[in-house]
Write a protein that holds these residues in place. Structure first.
Motif, PDB file in Angstrom:
ATOM      1  N   ALA A   1      62.753 -59.498  59.857  1.00 14.12           N
ATOM      2  CA  ALA A   1      62.163 -60.525  60.720  1.00 14.12           C
ATOM      3  C   ALA A   1      60.719 -60.173  61.055  1.00 14.12           C
ATOM      4  N   HIS A   2      60.445 -58.900  61.321  1.00 16.30           N
ATOM      5  CA  HIS A   2      59.087 -58.503  61.684  1.00 16.30           C
ATOM      6  C   HIS A   2      58.134 -58.567  60.492  1.00 16.30           C
ATOM      7  N   VAL A   3      58.624 -58.213  59.306  1.00 18.17           N
ATOM      8  CA  VAL A   3      57.770 -58.297  58.111  1.00 18.17           C
ATOM      9  C   VAL A   3      57.414 -59.757  57.838  1.00 18.17           C
TER      10      VAL A   3
ATOM     11  N   ALA B   1      64.788 -64.210  63.674  1.00 22.38           N
ATOM     12  CA  ALA B   1      65.837 -63.220  63.409  1.00 22.38           C
ATOM     13  C   ALA B   1      67.239 -63.826  63.370  1.00 22.38           C
ATOM     14  N   PRO B   2      67.608 -64.700  64.321  1.00 26.06           N
ATOM     15  CA  PRO B   2      68.966 -65.258  64.282  1.00 26.06           C
ATOM     16  C   PRO B   2      69.246 -66.127  63.060  1.00 26.06           C
ATOM     17  N   ARG B   3      68.190 -66.566  62.359  1.00 27.93           N
ATOM     18  CA  ARG B   3      68.363 -67.440  61.203  1.00 27.93           C
ATOM     19  C   ARG B   3      68.404 -66.674  59.894  1.00 27.93           C
ATOM     20  N   LEU B   4      68.245 -65.352  59.960  1.00 28.43           N
ATOM     21  CA  LEU B   4      68.215 -64.556  58.740  1.00 28.43           C
ATOM     22  C   LEU B   4      69.605 -64.060  58.374  1.00 28.43           C
ATOM     23  N   ALA B   5      69.889 -64.091  57.074  1.00 34.48           N
ATOM     24  CA  ALA B   5      71.165 -63.553  56.608  1.00 34.48           C
ATOM     25  C   ALA B   5      71.147 -62.028  56.649  1.00 34.48           C
ATOM     26  N   ASP B   6      69.966 -61.467  56.442  1.00 37.02           N
ATOM     27  CA  ASP B   6      69.794 -60.014  56.492  1.00 37.02           C
ATOM     28  C   ASP B   6      69.653 -59.593  57.949  1.00 37.02           C
ATOM     29  N   THR B   7      70.549 -58.716  58.426  1.00 36.94           N
ATOM     30  CA  THR B   7      70.517 -58.329  59.828  1.00 36.94           C
ATOM     31  C   THR B   7      69.537 -57.199  60.124  1.00 36.94           C
TER      32      THR B   7
ATOM     33  N   PRO C   1      66.570 -77.840  64.183  1.00 30.21           N
ATOM     34  CA  PRO C   1      67.994 -77.882  63.808  1.00 30.21           C
ATOM     35  C   PRO C   1      68.319 -76.874  62.713  1.00 30.21           C
ATOM     36  N   ALA C   2      69.566 -76.426  62.680  1.00 28.69           N
ATOM     37  CA  ALA C   2      69.980 -75.408  61.715  1.00 28.69           C
ATOM     38  C   ALA C   2      69.869 -75.905  60.276  1.00 28.69           C
ATOM     39  N   ASP C   3      69.928 -77.230  60.075  1.00 28.90           N
ATOM     40  CA  ASP C   3      69.858 -77.740  58.707  1.00 28.90           C
ATOM     41  C   ASP C   3      68.426 -77.860  58.189  1.00 28.90           C
ATOM     42  N   VAL C   4      67.453 -77.535  59.016  1.00 29.20           N
ATOM     43  CA  VAL C   4      66.055 -77.491  58.575  1.00 29.20           C
ATOM     44  C   VAL C   4      65.783 -76.108  58.000  1.00 29.20           C
ATOM     45  N   GLY C   5      65.252 -76.052  56.803  1.00 23.82           N
ATOM     46  CA  GLY C   5      64.962 -74.769  56.179  1.00 23.82           C
ATOM     47  C   GLY C   5      64.024 -73.925  57.031  1.00 23.82           C
ATOM     48  N   LEU C   6      64.145 -72.613  56.911  1.00 27.89           N
ATOM     49  CA  LEU C   6      63.329 -71.730  57.738  1.00 27.89           C
ATOM     50  C   LEU C   6      61.841 -71.920  57.469  1.00 27.89           C
ATOM     51  N   ALA C   7      61.471 -72.052  56.214  1.00 32.00           N
ATOM     52  CA  ALA C   7      60.051 -72.245  55.890  1.00 32.00           C
ATOM     53  C   ALA C   7      59.514 -73.515  56.545  1.00 32.00           C
ATOM     54  N   ASP C   8      60.258 -74.608  56.432  1.00 26.40           N
ATOM     55  CA  ASP C   8      59.824 -75.864  57.051  1.00 26.40           C
ATOM     56  C   ASP C   8      59.751 -75.730  58.566  1.00 26.40           C
TER      57      ASP C   8
ATOM     58  N   ASP D   1      62.599 -68.855  53.030  1.00 25.00           N
ATOM     59  CA  ASP D   1      63.861 -69.513  52.706  1.00 25.00           C
ATOM     60  C   ASP D   1      64.845 -68.556  52.045  1.00 25.00           C
ATOM     61  N   ALA D   2      64.340 -67.656  51.205  1.00 14.70           N
ATOM     62  CA  ALA D   2      65.230 -66.689  50.557  1.00 14.70           C
ATOM     63  C   ALA D   2      65.843 -65.745  51.588  1.00 14.70           C
ATOM     64  N   ALA D   3      65.050 -65.340  52.576  1.00 15.20           N
ATOM     65  CA  ALA D   3      65.571 -64.437  53.608  1.00 15.20           C
ATOM     66  C   ALA D   3      66.655 -65.121  54.426  1.00 15.20           C
ATOM     67  N   ALA D   4      66.507 -66.392  54.649  1.00 12.53           N
ATOM     68  CA  ALA D   4      67.492 -67.127  55.435  1.00 12.53           C
ATOM     69  C   ALA D   4      68.778 -67.332  54.649  1.00 12.53           C
ATOM     70  N   GLU D   5      68.678 -67.368  53.319  1.00 15.80           N
ATOM     71  CA  GLU D   5      69.841 -67.648  52.483  1.00 15.80           C
ATOM     72  C   GLU D   5      70.477 -66.397  51.901  1.00 15.80           C
ATOM     73  N   ARG D   6      69.773 -65.273  51.969  1.00 16.83           N
ATOM     74  CA  ARG D   6      70.260 -64.046  51.356  1.00 16.83           C
ATOM     75  C   ARG D   6      71.545 -63.567  52.039  1.00 16.83           C
ATOM     76  N   PRO D   7      72.576 -63.246  51.308  1.00 13.98           N
ATOM     77  CA  PRO D   7      73.822 -62.756  51.933  1.00 13.98           C
ATOM     78  C   PRO D   7      73.627 -61.374  52.528  1.00 13.98           C
ATOM     79  N   ASN D   8      74.431 -61.049  53.514  1.00 15.88           N
ATOM     80  CA  ASN D   8      74.359 -59.716  54.108  1.00 15.88           C
ATOM     81  C   ASN D   8      74.699 -58.662  53.078  1.00 15.88           C
TER      82      ASN D   8
END
Length: 217
Positions: free
Chosen positions: A151-153, A140-146, A83-90, A205-212
């Motif tokens: 995503a590959h790193v 990739a779809p869960r990252l704020a950075d496009t 689910p989207a409300d689960v953090g990326l790391a988890d 988690d930071a990558a998922a929350e980082r603004p574009n």
């Protein structure tokens, strides 16, 4: 019509891959991996040796594939299904622990075969690198950075952490003569995976929350 032909071709390729890896493991369990040749595997699977080389580069790779078959795709699918409300790391950690410790996975004989033969242990550990591309596509779809490199790193870092955990898990245990010299996986695999992945949690988690980033940044 072309799509149907493509689908049938892919199904045939998948069936051939499955036949090869199942034959490889069956022969290795029966004879010992050092007594199995690529030609033997191809014959048992009903294909030509040159066809074998289109799927696997060694007998060890084919044997291990019978244990790890499609696991990287299952990890990616599990991450995407969180689910989207689960953090990326988890999401990533739980998907990896779930798929690498599935009770319905390989039986004890197959794992013992791998852990008692150094070339198979090496091939088993190397399978972690296959995680990178499917996992990158899943996160990739869960990252704020496009930026697709992000995503590959991250995915490559996760794959490296999994590789470290697997290396520790299959490491030769200190055994006494009374133990018969058996090689057994050392430690709890779920714990080893979580420990190896733990340092990556903040970055995921930071990558998922980082603004574009703004175009002029």
């Amino acid at each position: 019509m072309a799509t149907r032909r493509t689908g049938l071709r892919e199904q045939k390729k998948q069936a051939t891959r499955e036949a090869l890896r199942e034959a490889a493991l069956r022969l290795a369990l029966a004879r010992g991996p050092e007594n199995v040749r690529v030609d033997d595997i191809a014959e048992a699977a009903g294909v030509a040796p040159r066809t074998y080389n289109n799927y696997f580069s060694s007998r060890e790779q084919a044997i291990v594939a019978a244990v790890t078959a499609e696991r990287e795709a299952r990890v990616a699918a599990a991450v995407a299904a969180r689910p989207a409300d689960v953090g990326l790391a988890d999401a990533v950690v739980e998907a990896i622990v779930e798929q690498y410790t599935d009770p319905g996975g390989p039986d004890r004989d197959a794992l013992l075969l791998i852990t008692t033969h150094p070339p198979l242990r090496e091939a088993f550990v190397d399978t972690a690198t296959a995680l990178e591309h499917p996992l990158a596509d899943a996160i990739a779809p869960r990252l704020a950075d496009t930026d697709e490199d992000t995503a590959h790193v991250l995915a490559a870092s996760v794959a490296a952490a999994v590789r470290v955990a697997l290396q520790r898990w299959v490491r030769l245990s200190a055994t006494s003569p009374a133990a018969g010299g058996l090689v057994v996986p050392s430690g709890s695999l779920p714990d080893l995976l979580r420990a190896a992945l733990s340092p990556l949690g903040p970055a995921l988690d930071a990558a998922a929350e980082r603004p574009n980033r703004r175009p002029d940044a």
